[in-house]
Design an enzyme around this catalytic site. Structure first.
Site, mmCIF file in Angstrom:
data_model
loop_
_atom_site.group_PDB
_atom_site.id
_atom_site.type_symbol
_atom_site.label_atom_id
_atom_site.label_comp_id
_atom_site.label_asym_id
_atom_site.label_seq_id
_atom_site.Cartn_x
_atom_site.Cartn_y
_atom_site.Cartn_z
ATOM 1 N N HIS A 174 -63.656 -47.181 -40.458
ATOM 2 C CA HIS A 174 -62.319 -47.358 -41.014
ATOM 3 C C HIS A 174 -61.233 -46.453 -40.307
ATOM 4 C CE1 HIS A 174 -64.296 -44.134 -43.516
ATOM 5 N NE2 HIS A 174 -63.029 -43.921 -43.873
ATOM 6 N N LEU A 175 -60.123 -46.947 -40.382
ATOM 7 C CA LEU A 175 -58.800 -46.151 -39.705
ATOM 8 C C LEU A 175 -57.806 -45.756 -40.972
ATOM 9 C CD1 LEU A 175 -57.645 -48.515 -36.739
ATOM 10 C CD2 LEU A 175 -59.130 -46.370 -36.669
ATOM 11 N N GLY B 37 -65.680 -35.291 -41.445
ATOM 12 C CA GLY B 37 -65.261 -35.385 -42.959
ATOM 13 C C GLY B 37 -65.261 -36.959 -43.436
ATOM 14 N N GLN B 38 -66.187 -37.648 -42.596
ATOM 15 C CA GLN B 38 -66.306 -39.074 -43.159
ATOM 16 C C GLN B 38 -67.096 -38.993 -44.522
ATOM 17 O OE1 GLN B 38 -68.374 -41.519 -40.245
ATOM 18 N NE2 GLN B 38 -67.793 -43.515 -41.339
ATOM 19 N N SER B 39 -66.491 -39.712 -45.384
ATOM 20 C CA SER B 39 -67.557 -40.043 -46.680
ATOM 21 C C SER B 39 -67.757 -41.514 -46.910
ATOM 22 C CB SER B 39 -66.471 -39.429 -47.724
ATOM 23 O OG SER B 39 -65.172 -40.230 -47.722
ATOM 24 N N ASN C 255 -61.987 -40.615 -39.255
ATOM 25 C CA ASN C 255 -62.864 -39.578 -39.421
ATOM 26 C C ASN C 255 -64.464 -40.099 -39.045
ATOM 27 O OD1 ASN C 255 -60.808 -37.967 -40.509
ATOM 28 N ND2 ASN C 255 -61.157 -38.737 -42.484
ATOM 29 N N ASP D 79 -55.802 -47.135 -50.070
ATOM 30 C CA ASP D 79 -56.791 -46.012 -50.374
ATOM 31 C C ASP D 79 -56.559 -45.710 -51.921
ATOM 32 O OD1 ASP D 79 -58.192 -43.862 -48.624
ATOM 33 O OD2 ASP D 79 -58.037 -43.414 -50.644
ATOM 34 N N ILE D 80 -57.922 -45.696 -52.449
ATOM 35 C CA ILE D 80 -57.886 -45.438 -53.794
ATOM 36 C C ILE D 80 -57.460 -44.040 -54.283
ATOM 37 C CG2 ILE D 80 -60.313 -44.322 -54.090
ATOM 38 C CD1 ILE D 80 -60.865 -46.410 -56.351
HETATM 39 P P1 5GP Z 1 -63.354 -40.917 -45.056
HETATM 40 O O1 5GP Z 1 -63.371 -39.684 -45.929
HETATM 41 O O2 5GP Z 1 -64.672 -41.740 -45.123
HETATM 42 O O3 5GP Z 1 -62.626 -40.843 -43.939
HETATM 43 O O4 5GP Z 1 -62.202 -42.076 -46.167
HETATM 44 C C1 5GP Z 1 -62.764 -42.693 -47.089
HETATM 45 C C2 5GP Z 1 -61.637 -43.161 -47.722
HETATM 46 O O5 5GP Z 1 -62.207 -44.228 -48.804
HETATM 47 C C3 5GP Z 1 -61.340 -41.990 -48.636
HETATM 48 O O6 5GP Z 1 -59.804 -41.846 -48.360
HETATM 49 C C4 5GP Z 1 -61.369 -42.653 -50.022
HETATM 50 O O7 5GP Z 1 -60.321 -42.204 -51.068
HETATM 51 C C5 5GP Z 1 -61.398 -44.128 -50.112
HETATM 52 N N1 5GP Z 1 -62.313 -44.987 -50.817
HETATM 53 C C6 5GP Z 1 -63.268 -44.531 -51.476
HETATM 54 N N2 5GP Z 1 -63.975 -45.271 -52.151
HETATM 55 C C7 5GP Z 1 -62.997 -46.133 -52.231
HETATM 56 C C8 5GP Z 1 -62.682 -47.539 -52.950
HETATM 57 O O8 5GP Z 1 -63.841 -47.987 -53.765
HETATM 58 N N3 5GP Z 1 -61.768 -48.202 -52.962
HETATM 59 C C9 5GP Z 1 -60.413 -47.946 -52.121
HETATM 60 N N4 5GP Z 1 -59.498 -48.601 -52.202
HETATM 61 N N5 5GP Z 1 -60.772 -46.736 -51.408
HETATM 62 C C10 5GP Z 1 -61.800 -45.634 -51.644
#
Ligand code: 5GP
Ligand code: ZN
Length: 115
Positions: free
Chosen positions: A101-102, A94-96, A88, A30-31
């Protein structure tokens, strides 16, 4: 899917810290990690969220994805301390990023309930 960041990571168009890749799934760092180990596991084929993995094929994908995530956690040395796997879903979840994804989180104690 065009303009999906996780599709681009899965097909190698964008570099991420890939830790394991098969034709069906990719695990990458994760970034913005929120734990000492924070890896995302995604299917290479686009699915928006867990609620969209329907029917026999979708259910089998979910089963294999969870098993793949557990194998990645073991490879990263998380078995003895334990870890958390989270997906999420949608606004309240809280899905962004709208590609299933897990999150595999480990390396520190987790709290419950989540915020
Ligand atoms: P969500 O909020 O949808 O459950 O998780 C999305 C995750 O993706 C976040 O933890 C965010 O830091 C990660 N993320 C978003 N954009 C990128 C990216 O370009 N590269 C990587 N490695 N992670 C990303
Ligand atoms: Zn995608």
């Amino acid at each position: 899917m065009a303009d999906c960041i996780f599709c681009k990571i899965a097909n190698g168009e964008i570099n991420a810290g890939v830790v394991r890749k098969t034709p069906e799934f990719v695990a990458f760092r994760d970034i913005k990690p929120v734990a000492p180990t924070h890896v995302l596991v995604v299917p290479t084929a686009h699915l928006s969220a867990v609620r969209d993995a329907k029917g026999d094929a979708g259910h089998r994908t979910l089963g294999r994805m969870l098993a793949f995530a557990a194998e990645v956690a073991a490879e990263l040395g998380l078995d003895s301390g334990g870890y958390r796997i989270v997906t999420n879903t949608g606004r309240d979840g809280g899905q962004s990023v709208d590609h299933l994804h897990l999150h595999v989180l480990g390396g520190r104690p987790m709290t419950w309930p989540p915020g």
